[in-house]
Design a protein around this motif. Structure first.
Motif, PDB file in Angstrom:
ATOM      1  N   ASN A 281       1.331  47.881 115.021  1.00 34.40           N
ATOM      2  CA  ASN A 281       1.303  48.591 113.753  1.00 34.40           C
ATOM      3  C   ASN A 281      -0.038  49.316 113.613  1.00 34.40           C
ATOM      4  N   PRO A 282      -0.030  50.625 113.359  1.00 30.28           N
ATOM      5  CA  PRO A 282      -1.283  51.380 113.305  1.00 30.28           C
ATOM      6  C   PRO A 282      -2.310  50.809 112.323  1.00 30.28           C
ATOM      7  N   SER A 283      -1.858  50.372 111.161  1.00 31.09           N
ATOM      8  CA  SER A 283      -2.812  49.845 110.184  1.00 31.09           C
ATOM      9  C   SER A 283      -3.411  48.520 110.653  1.00 31.09           C
ATOM     10  N   THR A 284      -2.592  47.694 111.298  1.00 33.07           N
ATOM     11  CA  THR A 284      -3.092  46.437 111.839  1.00 33.07           C
ATOM     12  C   THR A 284      -4.086  46.692 112.968  1.00 33.07           C
ATOM     13  N   ILE A 285      -3.782  47.660 113.806  1.00 36.36           N
ATOM     14  CA  ILE A 285      -4.698  48.018 114.899  1.00 36.36           C
ATOM     15  C   ILE A 285      -6.015  48.521 114.336  1.00 36.36           C
ATOM     16  N   ASP A 286      -5.951  49.303 113.276  1.00 34.11           N
ATOM     17  CA  ASP A 286      -7.187  49.780 112.639  1.00 34.11           C
ATOM     18  C   ASP A 286      -8.005  48.614 112.087  1.00 34.11           C
ATOM     19  N   GLU A 287      -7.314  47.646 111.482  1.00 29.91           N
ATOM     20  CA  GLU A 287      -8.010  46.482 110.943  1.00 29.91           C
ATOM     21  C   GLU A 287      -8.680  45.669 112.046  1.00 29.91           C
ATOM     22  N   LEU A 288      -7.984  45.487 113.160  1.00 30.56           N
ATOM     23  CA  LEU A 288      -8.559  44.759 114.286  1.00 30.56           C
ATOM     24  C   LEU A 288      -9.769  45.499 114.859  1.00 30.56           C
ATOM     25  N   THR A 289      -9.642  46.812 114.956  1.00 32.94           N
ATOM     26  CA  THR A 289     -10.755  47.619 115.477  1.00 32.94           C
ATOM     27  C   THR A 289     -11.967  47.514 114.567  1.00 32.94           C
ATOM     28  N   ASP A 290     -11.738  47.620 113.261  1.00 27.69           N
ATOM     29  CA  ASP A 290     -12.836  47.506 112.296  1.00 27.69           C
ATOM     30  C   ASP A 290     -13.471  46.125 112.359  1.00 27.69           C
ATOM     31  N   TYR A 291     -12.629  45.107 112.473  1.00 27.10           N
ATOM     32  CA  TYR A 291     -13.146  43.738 112.552  1.00 27.10           C
ATOM     33  C   TYR A 291     -14.032  43.573 113.778  1.00 27.10           C
ATOM     34  N   ALA A 292     -13.552  44.052 114.912  1.00 31.75           N
ATOM     35  CA  ALA A 292     -14.320  43.914 116.153  1.00 31.75           C
ATOM     36  C   ALA A 292     -15.675  44.612 116.040  1.00 31.75           C
ATOM     37  N   ARG A 293     -15.690  45.784 115.440  1.00 33.51           N
ATOM     38  CA  ARG A 293     -16.948  46.541 115.315  1.00 33.51           C
ATOM     39  C   ARG A 293     -17.867  45.945 114.264  1.00 33.51           C
ATOM     40  N   LYS A 294     -17.305  45.220 113.326  1.00 28.61           N
ATOM     41  CA  LYS A 294     -18.135  44.517 112.347  1.00 28.61           C
ATOM     42  C   LYS A 294     -18.807  43.308 113.000  1.00 28.61           C
ATOM     43  N   VAL A 295     -18.048  42.565 113.782  1.00 28.15           N
ATOM     44  CA  VAL A 295     -18.605  41.398 114.469  1.00 28.15           C
ATOM     45  C   VAL A 295     -19.584  41.822 115.554  1.00 28.15           C
ATOM     46  N   LEU A 296     -19.255  42.899 116.240  1.00 31.52           N
ATOM     47  CA  LEU A 296     -20.068  43.370 117.354  1.00 31.52           C
ATOM     48  C   LEU A 296     -20.340  44.869 117.151  1.00 31.52           C
ATOM     49  N   PRO A 297     -21.369  45.195 116.370  1.00 27.97           N
ATOM     50  CA  PRO A 297     -21.648  46.606 116.049  1.00 27.97           C
ATOM     51  C   PRO A 297     -21.823  47.496 117.281  1.00 27.97           C
ATOM     52  N   ALA A 298     -22.165  46.918 118.415  1.00 29.91           N
ATOM     53  CA  ALA A 298     -22.322  47.707 119.641  1.00 29.91           C
ATOM     54  C   ALA A 298     -21.015  48.358 120.074  1.00 29.91           C
ATOM     55  N   LEU A 299     -19.895  47.921 119.515  1.00 35.15           N
ATOM     56  CA  LEU A 299     -18.597  48.521 119.847  1.00 35.15           C
ATOM     57  C   LEU A 299     -18.325  49.812 119.075  1.00 35.15           C
ATOM     58  N   LYS A 300     -19.228  50.172 118.185  1.00 35.55           N
ATOM     59  CA  LYS A 300     -18.989  51.324 117.315  1.00 35.55           C
ATOM     60  C   LYS A 300     -18.685  52.578 118.120  1.00 35.55           C
ATOM     61  N   HIS A 301     -19.365  52.735 119.239  1.00 35.63           N
ATOM     62  CA  HIS A 301     -19.181  53.950 120.046  1.00 35.63           C
ATOM     63  C   HIS A 301     -18.416  53.674 121.336  1.00 35.63           C
ATOM     64  N   ARG A 302     -17.761  52.509 121.377  1.00 28.79           N
ATOM     65  CA  ARG A 302     -16.941  52.183 122.544  1.00 28.79           C
ATOM     66  C   ARG A 302     -15.490  52.510 122.243  1.00 28.79           C
ATOM     67  N   LYS A 303     -14.782  52.983 123.268  1.00 30.21           N
ATOM     68  CA  LYS A 303     -13.415  53.440 123.081  1.00 30.21           C
ATOM     69  C   LYS A 303     -12.414  52.285 123.100  1.00 30.21           C
ATOM     70  N   VAL A 304     -11.401  52.414 122.245  1.00 29.63           N
ATOM     71  CA  VAL A 304     -10.214  51.571 122.357  1.00 29.63           C
ATOM     72  C   VAL A 304      -9.315  52.218 123.398  1.00 29.63           C
ATOM     73  N   ILE A 305      -9.032  51.485 124.474  1.00 29.15           N
ATOM     74  CA  ILE A 305      -8.257  52.080 125.565  1.00 29.15           C
ATOM     75  C   ILE A 305      -6.826  51.570 125.619  1.00 29.15           C
ATOM     76  N   ALA A 306      -6.526  50.510 124.859  1.00 32.10           N
ATOM     77  CA  ALA A 306      -5.155  49.979 124.885  1.00 32.10           C
ATOM     78  C   ALA A 306      -4.931  49.083 123.684  1.00 32.10           C
ATOM     79  N   THR A 307      -3.681  48.952 123.319  1.00 26.33           N
ATOM     80  CA  THR A 307      -3.254  47.972 122.315  1.00 26.33           C
ATOM     81  C   THR A 307      -2.013  47.289 122.863  1.00 26.33           C
ATOM     82  N   TYR A 308      -1.774  46.092 122.426  1.00 31.59           N
ATOM     83  CA  TYR A 308      -0.539  45.406 122.821  1.00 31.59           C
ATOM     84  C   TYR A 308      -0.232  44.299 121.831  1.00 31.59           C
ATOM     85  N   ALA A 309       0.969  43.775 121.918  1.00 31.57           N
ATOM     86  CA  ALA A 309       1.380  42.658 121.061  1.00 31.57           C
ATOM     87  C   ALA A 309       2.141  41.650 121.908  1.00 31.57           C
TER      88      ALA A 309
END
Length: 414
Positions: A281-309
Motif C-alpha cells: 500500500n503506497p501510504s503504508t510504504i511512505d510511513e515505513l520510509t518515514d519511520y526508517a529515516r526518522k530512526v536513521l537520519p542517514a537514510l534521508k538521501h538513500r534510495k528505496v529500491i524495492a518494496t515487498y509484503a
C-alpha cells in the motif's frame, strides 16, 4: 505403488528443513509443493532474521527456539549459508521504555538467553553513530542474526535431493484416505502417493490440508507484513538491527541490515482474510520510509529500491500447533508464524524424534543411515544465473525472496 516413509506437505522453510532432516537420517521422504517453485508462500516474504527467542512466552515455540540456538549457526557454517553475526539493539525512545530495559534482560535470562546487556545513550551512539539522537539507551542482543532465509531452505532441500529424497512441484494435495493396513493414500494433482506418515507443513493452507485428516484444530488467519528496502549502505550507516519495544500483538517495525547489506524497514502487522494478497500500500510504504529515516537520519538521501509484503500463517493461538497423532499416522506442524526461520531446524529434529519414539517408525533407507561423515559426497554448490535462478548441480531454483534476489543478483553482477 511405491511406499514412502513420510510425505512432507509444503515446501516452505519448515517443510524443506524437515525433508532434509528425515532424509539425512534414512527416511524415504517425498515433499509435495503445490506451487511451481519451492519457498513461494509465507517463507518468501519474511524478514530473514534468526532470533534467539529472548522475548518469547509461548511454551512450544520457546522450547524449539531454545533448541535451535546452537543448531542454526552450525548449519549455516556447514552449508555456507550467508549470515551476519550483527546482533540487534532494542532501543528505548522514551523514559518509560528506558525504565523497562532491565525487564527485557530479566525476561531473556528466564528463557536462557544470558548474553544481553544494557547500553547507555553514549555507548549506543558509539556503536551506532548514525542513529537518531532521540535514542535514550538500548539492550544489545548479540544472538540476532540476519540470514539468507531463501538460500537456507533451498540448500537443505537440494541436499536432501542429492541424498535420495523426491521433490514434487505443482503437486497439490486434494484428498486422502487410510488403507486397511493404516497407510495413507494421498490424492494429488500429479497422482496418488502412498506413505506411512503424513507431515502437514502447508503454512498458509495448513488448516485446509489438516481437514483431510480431521477437523482442523486451528484456523489460519493471515497477517500481512509490508517492507521497504533501501539501497546497499549498511556498511556505511548501520551495524546492527534496531528493534522497537514489542507489543502484545507484534514485535513492531524493525530496521535491519540484510545479509547482503541492504537496509530494510518492516514488517507491519495487518490482519486480512486473503491468503494470497501480498500487495503493498503506497501510504503504508511512505510511513515505513518515514519511520526508517526518522530512526536513521542517514537514510534521508538513500534510495528505496524495492518494496515487498509477506504473509504470516497466524492462527487463533499465538503458539505453534505441533501435534503428533499416532492413531492417524499424521504430524501437524502449523501456525509457524514469524519465527519459522529461527526454529525450523529444531522443528525438524523434533519431528524426527517423534517419528522414532512415538510412531516407532524406523528409517527404511539403511544405506543413508550408515552414511559415514568421512565418505565423499557431492556437496551443494551454486551459481547465480541472470534469469533470477540459482543453479545447483544442474538443478535450477527460482529466487523467490526479494531480499535474496536483490543480494544474489547484485553479487552475480560483481
Amino acid at each position: 505403488m511405491e511406499k514412502h516413509d513420510v510425505v512432507v506437505v509444503g515446501g516452505g522453510v519448515v517443510g524443506c528443513t524437515i525433508l532434509h532432516e528425515l532424509t539425512k537420517h534414512g527416511y524415504r521422504s517425498i515433499l509435495c509443493e503445490k506451487n511451481p517453485e519451492l519457498v513461494s508462500e509465507a517463507s518468501s516474504g519474511n524478514s530473514g532474521i534468526t532470533t534467539t527467542g529472548y522475548d518469547v512466552d509461548e511454551p512450544i515455540e520457546l522450547q524449539l527456539l531454545q533448541k535451535a540456538r546452537k543448531l542454526n549457526e552450525e548449519t549455516y557454517q556447514k552449508y555456507n549459508i550467508p549470515y551476519r553475526k550483527s546482533g540487534a539493539h532494542l532501543v528505548a525512545w522514551t523514559q518509560d521504555e528506558l525504565d523497562r530495559l532491565q525487564s527485557v534482560i530479566d525476561k531473556a535470562h528466564e528463557v536462557g538467553v544470558h548474553d544481553l546487556y544494557q547500553l547507555s545513550k553514549e555507548k549506543l551512539r558509539q556503536r551506532e553513530p548514525h542513529l537518531s539522537h532521540d535514542a535514550l539507551g538500548a539492550v544489545f542482543i548479540p544472538g540476532e542474526m540476519p540470514v539468507d532465509s531463501w538460500l537456507m531452505p533451498i540448500t537443505l532441500a537440494h541436499d536432501a535431493l542429492l541424498r535420495g529424497a523426491k521433490i514434487l512441484r505443482n503437486c497439490k494435495i486434494t484428498n486422502g484416505y487410510r488403507t486397511s493396513n493404516d497407510d495413507w493414500i494421498l490424492m494429488t494433482t500429479t497422482g496418488p502417493i502412498r506413505t506411512a506418515v503424513v507431515i502437514n507443513c502447508a503454512g498458509l493452507y495448513g488448516d485446509n490440508v489438516e481437514n483431510i485428516n480431521q477437523s482442523s484444530p486451528f484456523q489460519i488467519k493471515p497477517r500481512k507484513g509490508q517492507y521497504v528496502v533501501f539501497e546497499r549502505c549498511a556498511d556505511e550507516v548501520l551495524n546492527t538491527a534496531i528493534f522497537p519495544f514489542p507489543t502484545k500483538i507484534t514485535r513492531g517495525v524493525l530496521l535491519f541490515p540484510s545479509v547482503y547489506g541492504h537496509i530494510v524497514a518492516g514488517p507491519t502487522a495487518e490482519e486480512q482474510d486473503s491468503r494470497s494478497d501480498r500487495s503493498t500500500n503506497p501510504s503504508t510504504i511512505d510511513e515505513l520510509t518515514d519511520y526508517a529515516r526518522k530512526v536513521l537520519p542517514a537514510l534521508k538521501h538513500r534510495k528505496v529500491i524495492a518494496t515487498y509484503a509477506g504473509l504470516r500463517p497466524g492462527t487463533n493461538s499465538k503458539d505453534y500447533h505441533i501435534i503428533s497423532n499416532t492413531e492417524r499416522s499424521w504430524i501437524t506442524v502449523g501456525g509457524i508464524r514469524s519465527t519459522g526461520v529461527s526454529a525450523s531446524l529444531a522443528i525438524a529434529q523434533h519431528v524426527r524424534e517423534e517419528l522414532l519414539n512415538k510412531f516407532h517408525l524406523k528409517p527404511s533407507n539403511q544405506e543413508e543411515r550408515s552414511f559415514d561423515a568421512s565418505r565423499q559426497r557431492v556437496k551443494p554448490s551454486f551459481r547465480v544465473l541472470p534469469s533470477g535462478h540459482v543453479e545447483m548441480n544442474g538443478y535450477k531454483y527460482k529466487i523467490t525472496h526479494p531480499l535474496s534476489r536483490l543480494g544474489l543478483l547484485a553479487k552475480h553482477k560483481l
